[in-house]
Design a protein around this motif. Sequence first.
Motif: not given
Length: 103
Positions: A31-34
């Motif tokens: 999961v990428r935060s940005r």
Amino acid sequence: MSKVPENGEEMASEASGPVVGEAAQAEASPVRSRPSWKQVAVAAGGLAVTAVGAVVVTLVATHNSARMANAAAYAHGLLDGAKAARDGYDFGEDDDYFDEDDD
């Protein structure tokens, strides 16, 4: 024979247990935060193209309406001049607008 709970809820299957859910998350991409720099670049480029397109469309519309307004003003000036000439206006006499004594 499957047992149905008395409160009307369905029994959860063994495949949807917490162990299977954790395994599915481990196999999925992290999961990428940005967003990535490519996504930001594409979004910025799209925004820039949209802004430039809006400016061009506005300038074209303004230019066309200005040309129409100038043509109408020119035609009205010609009609006013023709009407003044028909009514006997002497275009050679001194006009107060161009009076040199106002300096």
